[in-house]
Design a protein around this motif. Structure first.
Motif, PDB file in Angstrom:
ATOM      1  N   GLU A  22      11.514 -29.316  11.232  1.00  9.66           N
ATOM      2  CA  GLU A  22      10.141 -29.511  10.760  1.00  9.66           C
ATOM      3  C   GLU A  22      10.050 -29.300   9.247  1.00  9.66           C
ATOM      4  O   GLU A  22       9.369 -30.062   8.553  1.00  9.66           O
ATOM      5  CB  GLU A  22       9.200 -28.546  11.501  1.00  9.66           C
ATOM      6  CG  GLU A  22       7.735 -28.714  11.202  1.00  9.66           C
ATOM      7  CD  GLU A  22       7.176 -30.108  11.505  1.00  9.66           C
ATOM      8  OE1 GLU A  22       7.790 -30.839  12.296  1.00  9.66           O
ATOM      9  OE2 GLU A  22       6.138 -30.461  10.915  1.00  9.66           O
ATOM     10  N   LEU A  23      10.751 -28.285   8.734  1.00 11.29           N
ATOM     11  CA  LEU A  23      10.706 -28.068   7.278  1.00 11.29           C
ATOM     12  C   LEU A  23      11.394 -29.223   6.557  1.00 11.29           C
ATOM     13  O   LEU A  23      10.950 -29.646   5.485  1.00 11.29           O
ATOM     14  CB  LEU A  23      11.355 -26.721   6.924  1.00 11.29           C
ATOM     15  CG  LEU A  23      10.565 -25.493   7.383  1.00 11.29           C
ATOM     16  CD1 LEU A  23      11.321 -24.207   7.038  1.00 11.29           C
ATOM     17  CD2 LEU A  23       9.167 -25.447   6.741  1.00 11.29           C
ATOM     18  N   VAL A 132       8.817 -15.845   6.444  1.00  8.40           N
ATOM     19  CA  VAL A 132       8.204 -15.864   7.778  1.00  8.40           C
ATOM     20  C   VAL A 132       9.187 -15.232   8.759  1.00  8.40           C
ATOM     21  O   VAL A 132      10.369 -15.632   8.806  1.00  8.40           O
ATOM     22  CB  VAL A 132       7.849 -17.297   8.242  1.00  8.40           C
ATOM     23  CG1 VAL A 132       7.192 -17.253   9.632  1.00  8.40           C
ATOM     24  CG2 VAL A 132       6.915 -17.989   7.251  1.00  8.40           C
ATOM     25  N   ASN A 133       8.723 -14.249   9.518  1.00 12.13           N
ATOM     26  CA  ASN A 133       9.554 -13.583  10.516  1.00 12.13           C
ATOM     27  C   ASN A 133       9.177 -14.085  11.907  1.00 12.13           C
ATOM     28  O   ASN A 133       7.984 -14.186  12.218  1.00 12.13           O
ATOM     29  CB  ASN A 133       9.344 -12.066  10.456  1.00 12.13           C
ATOM     30  CG  ASN A 133       9.694 -11.491   9.088  1.00 12.13           C
ATOM     31  OD1 ASN A 133      10.644 -11.944   8.442  1.00 12.13           O
ATOM     32  ND2 ASN A 133       8.926 -10.508   8.634  1.00 12.13           N
ATOM     33  N   SER A 227       5.772 -25.936  13.994  1.00 10.87           N
ATOM     34  CA  SER A 227       4.669 -26.430  13.164  1.00 10.87           C
ATOM     35  C   SER A 227       3.820 -25.275  12.647  1.00 10.87           C
ATOM     36  O   SER A 227       3.275 -25.343  11.541  1.00 10.87           O
ATOM     37  CB  SER A 227       3.834 -27.487  13.894  1.00 10.87           C
ATOM     38  OG  SER A 227       3.510 -27.050  15.164  1.00 10.87           O
ATOM     39  N   ALA A 228       3.728 -24.184  13.409  1.00 13.98           N
ATOM     40  CA  ALA A 228       2.998 -23.003  12.909  1.00 13.98           C
ATOM     41  C   ALA A 228       3.755 -22.362  11.742  1.00 13.98           C
ATOM     42  O   ALA A 228       3.148 -21.934  10.751  1.00 13.98           O
ATOM     43  CB  ALA A 228       2.806 -21.991  14.041  1.00 13.98           C
ATOM     44  N   VAL A 229       5.081 -22.315  11.856  1.00  9.57           N
ATOM     45  CA  VAL A 229       5.883 -21.770  10.745  1.00  9.57           C
ATOM     46  C   VAL A 229       5.702 -22.643   9.500  1.00  9.57           C
ATOM     47  O   VAL A 229       5.496 -22.137   8.387  1.00  9.57           O
ATOM     48  CB  VAL A 229       7.375 -21.678  11.133  1.00  9.57           C
ATOM     49  CG1 VAL A 229       8.242 -21.344   9.921  1.00  9.57           C
ATOM     50  CG2 VAL A 229       7.576 -20.647  12.242  1.00  9.57           C
ATOM     51  N   ALA A 230       5.760 -23.955   9.690  1.00 12.71           N
ATOM     52  CA  ALA A 230       5.618 -24.864   8.541  1.00 12.71           C
ATOM     53  C   ALA A 230       4.245 -24.695   7.892  1.00 12.71           C
ATOM     54  O   ALA A 230       4.114 -24.753   6.663  1.00 12.71           O
ATOM     55  CB  ALA A 230       5.831 -26.308   8.996  1.00 12.71           C
ATOM     56  N   LEU A 232       2.540 -21.851   7.807  1.00 14.21           N
ATOM     57  CA  LEU A 232       2.577 -20.591   7.057  1.00 14.21           C
ATOM     58  C   LEU A 232       3.365 -20.730   5.756  1.00 14.21           C
ATOM     59  O   LEU A 232       3.081 -20.061   4.764  1.00 14.21           O
ATOM     60  CB  LEU A 232       3.158 -19.465   7.929  1.00 14.21           C
ATOM     61  CG  LEU A 232       2.244 -18.995   9.065  1.00 14.21           C
ATOM     62  CD1 LEU A 232       2.988 -18.043  10.009  1.00 14.21           C
ATOM     63  CD2 LEU A 232       0.980 -18.307   8.523  1.00 14.21           C
ATOM     64  N   VAL A 233       4.373 -21.619   5.781  1.00 11.28           N
ATOM     65  CA  VAL A 233       5.159 -21.859   4.559  1.00 11.28           C
ATOM     66  C   VAL A 233       4.348 -22.672   3.549  1.00 11.28           C
ATOM     67  O   VAL A 233       4.491 -22.510   2.341  1.00 11.28           O
ATOM     68  CB  VAL A 233       6.474 -22.594   4.918  1.00 11.28           C
ATOM     69  CG1 VAL A 233       7.170 -23.138   3.672  1.00 11.28           C
ATOM     70  CG2 VAL A 233       7.422 -21.665   5.687  1.00 11.28           C
ATOM     71  N   SER A 234       3.438 -23.516   4.033  1.00  7.41           N
ATOM     72  CA  SER A 234       2.781 -24.505   3.172  1.00  7.41           C
ATOM     73  C   SER A 234       1.686 -23.893   2.304  1.00  7.41           C
ATOM     74  O   SER A 234       1.205 -22.771   2.542  1.00  7.41           O
ATOM     75  CB  SER A 234       2.148 -25.602   4.046  1.00  7.41           C
ATOM     76  OG  SER A 234       0.950 -25.121   4.626  1.00  7.41           O
ATOM     77  N   ALA A 235       1.245 -24.675   1.333  1.00  3.53           N
ATOM     78  CA  ALA A 235       0.150 -24.246   0.448  1.00  3.53           C
ATOM     79  C   ALA A 235      -1.161 -24.096   1.219  1.00  3.53           C
ATOM     80  O   ALA A 235      -2.082 -23.415   0.761  1.00  3.53           O
ATOM     81  CB  ALA A 235      -0.013 -25.255  -0.686  1.00  3.53           C
ATOM     82  N   ASP A 236      -1.276 -24.719   2.398  1.00  2.79           N
ATOM     83  CA  ASP A 236      -2.482 -24.532   3.211  1.00  2.79           C
ATOM     84  C   ASP A 236      -2.668 -23.061   3.601  1.00  2.79           C
ATOM     85  O   ASP A 236      -3.775 -22.650   3.952  1.00  2.79           O
ATOM     86  CB  ASP A 236      -2.417 -25.375   4.496  1.00  2.79           C
ATOM     87  CG  ASP A 236      -2.606 -26.847   4.213  1.00  2.79           C
ATOM     88  OD1 ASP A 236      -3.169 -27.180   3.148  1.00  2.79           O
ATOM     89  OD2 ASP A 236      -2.175 -27.663   5.040  1.00  2.79           O
ATOM     90  N   ALA A 237      -1.574 -22.301   3.588  1.00  2.00           N
ATOM     91  CA  ALA A 237      -1.641 -20.881   3.954  1.00  2.00           C
ATOM     92  C   ALA A 237      -1.552 -19.984   2.712  1.00  2.00           C
ATOM     93  O   ALA A 237      -1.164 -18.823   2.817  1.00  2.00           O
ATOM     94  CB  ALA A 237      -0.517 -20.549   4.939  1.00  2.00           C
ATOM     95  N   ALA A 238      -1.946 -20.533   1.560  1.00  2.94           N
ATOM     96  CA  ALA A 238      -1.737 -19.833   0.278  1.00  2.94           C
ATOM     97  C   ALA A 238      -2.383 -18.450   0.210  1.00  2.94           C
ATOM     98  O   ALA A 238      -1.940 -17.596  -0.558  1.00  2.94           O
ATOM     99  CB  ALA A 238      -2.254 -20.700  -0.875  1.00  2.94           C
ATOM    100  N   PHE A 239      -3.438 -18.212   1.007  1.00  3.25           N
ATOM    101  CA  PHE A 239      -4.108 -16.900   0.932  1.00  3.25           C
ATOM    102  C   PHE A 239      -3.910 -16.096   2.218  1.00  3.25           C
ATOM    103  O   PHE A 239      -4.665 -15.185   2.524  1.00  3.25           O
ATOM    104  CB  PHE A 239      -5.604 -17.096   0.614  1.00  3.25           C
ATOM    105  CG  PHE A 239      -6.184 -15.944  -0.173  1.00  3.25           C
ATOM    106  CD1 PHE A 239      -5.653 -15.567  -1.400  1.00  3.25           C
ATOM    107  CD2 PHE A 239      -7.259 -15.210   0.315  1.00  3.25           C
ATOM    108  CE1 PHE A 239      -6.176 -14.502  -2.117  1.00  3.25           C
ATOM    109  CE2 PHE A 239      -7.794 -14.136  -0.390  1.00  3.25           C
ATOM    110  CZ  PHE A 239      -7.253 -13.788  -1.616  1.00  3.25           C
ATOM    111  N   ILE A 240      -2.877 -16.457   2.975  1.00  3.03           N
ATOM    112  CA  ILE A 240      -2.574 -15.728   4.217  1.00  3.03           C
ATOM    113  C   ILE A 240      -1.311 -14.909   4.003  1.00  3.03           C
ATOM    114  O   ILE A 240      -0.241 -15.468   3.705  1.00  3.03           O
ATOM    115  CB  ILE A 240      -2.365 -16.707   5.398  1.00  3.03           C
ATOM    116  CG1 ILE A 240      -3.630 -17.539   5.629  1.00  3.03           C
ATOM    117  CG2 ILE A 240      -1.983 -15.935   6.662  1.00  3.03           C
ATOM    118  CD1 ILE A 240      -3.505 -18.574   6.740  1.00  3.03           C
ATOM    119  N   THR A 241      -1.420 -13.592   4.140  1.00  2.00           N
ATOM    120  CA  THR A 241      -0.233 -12.745   4.094  1.00  2.00           C
ATOM    121  C   THR A 241      -0.445 -11.514   4.970  1.00  2.00           C
ATOM    122  O   THR A 241      -1.581 -11.062   5.137  1.00  2.00           O
ATOM    123  CB  THR A 241       0.146 -12.375   2.640  1.00  2.00           C
ATOM    124  OG1 THR A 241       1.508 -11.929   2.627  1.00  2.00           O
ATOM    125  CG2 THR A 241      -0.752 -11.299   2.041  1.00  2.00           C
ATOM    126  N   GLY A 242       0.648 -11.030   5.563  1.00  2.00           N
ATOM    127  CA  GLY A 242       0.573  -9.866   6.458  1.00  2.00           C
ATOM    128  C   GLY A 242       0.097 -10.220   7.852  1.00  2.00           C
ATOM    129  O   GLY A 242      -0.145  -9.340   8.673  1.00  2.00           O
TER     130      GLY A 242
END
Ligand code: NAP
Length: 254
Positions: A22-23, A132-133, A227-230, A232-242
């Motif tokens: 996917e990546l 991403v773990n 697809s969930a990992v991708a 979290l890697v993407s800029a769409d998740a730019a303000f998601i951490t932890g």
């Protein structure tokens, strides 16, 4: 190289292989790593831009060597997916010290050491990054049969993800986890056989129980997780951490 670089551990099989695909599909050059080099090479052969490496995640110097090698070859390290993990189903009272140590060595220490290696190199490069773990539904609830050591090792991954996210945020490094449910992979094949034996029912009956436990009504695919990992890697998740994101068809809701 203009492509972002992503390292995936345990990428010779199951969920890790799907994450690598996917990546790659989304434009990454993927550093495919696994304990078994031949399976990593098999994954890498399928991808547009990839390379394969042997990595035992229980050996901290191997993770650091890989991260530094990526930096030296490509001049960047954008994402690291700590996905490698193991399970062995048995009763809590039967779990031996060596099985307990092995589960923690791969599932918890492996994520710790890989995260350290990735973070050190990302901090040196000064461009931020994403880690991403792969945790589990069993990182959020202990109501899981015959997997006490696994549950403990994955609860630890969820705490570690938060601690890493907190410390690494000032360096522009986001750290999240995914928590899959019942995913059809070689690990699941082994678990079906173990659980059937321990419960004295057929593997088909165990599979039926798992599907019945999943409101969306089917076993999960590795691609559901990838697809969930991708994301979290993407800029769409730019303000998601932890965050430890459940990807389980509703099998456990928190
Ligand atoms: P899998 O098919 O068994 O794949 C795991 C991969 O990790 C294998 O290629 C394995 O290599 C590799 N690995 C094992 N020990 C390693 C080590 N010390 N260093 C590097 N690589 C190692 O399992 P999967 O189902 O894809 O699981 C992937 C991740 O998802 C794991 O963290 C697992 O706990 C998690 N997960 C799975 C499920 C599920 O239902 N399948 C649910 C929740 C979470 P070998 O085959 O050579 O040992």
């Amino acid at each position: 190289m203009n492509r972002p670089i992503a390292v995936v551990t345990g990428a010779g099989s199951g969920i890790g292989r799907a994450i690598a695909r996917e990546l790659s599909r989304r434009g990454h050059h993927v550093v495919v790593s696994d304990l078994d080099l031949a399976s990593a090479e098999q994954t890498a052969r399928e991808l547009d831009s990839a390379e394969a490496h042997r990595l035992d995640v229980t050996e901290p110097e191997q993770s650091l060597d890989l991260a530094r090698g990526v930096r030296d070859t490509h001049g960047r390290l954008d994402a690291w997916i700590s996905n490698a993990g193991i399970s062995k189903m048995q009763r809590f009272v039967d779990t031996s010290p060596s099985d307990l140590r092995r589960t923690f060595a791969v599932n918890t220490e492996g994520v710790f050491y890989c995260g350290q290696a990735a973070a050190r190199v990302m901090m040196e490069l000064g461009r931020g990054g994403v880690i991403v773990n792969t945790a589990s539904m069993a990182a959020k609830q202990g109501r899981v049969p015959f997997l006490a050591d696994y549950v403990a090792s994955k609860f630890a991954v969820m705490g570690l993800t938060q601690a890493m996210a907190f410390e690494l945020a000032p360096h522009g490094i986001r750290v999240n986890a995914v928590c899959p449910g019942f995913v059809a992979t070689p690990m699941q094949e082994r678990e079906l056989a173990w659980e059937a034996e321990l419960r004295g029912v057929s593997p088909e009956e165990v599979q039926r129980l798992w599907v019945n436990d999943t409101p969306l009504g089917r076993l999960q695919t590795p691609e559901d997780v990838a697809s969930a990992v991708a994301f979290l890697v993407s800029a769409d998740a730019a303000f998601i951490t932890g965050e430890s994101l459940s990807v389980n068809g509703g099998a456990y809701m928190d």
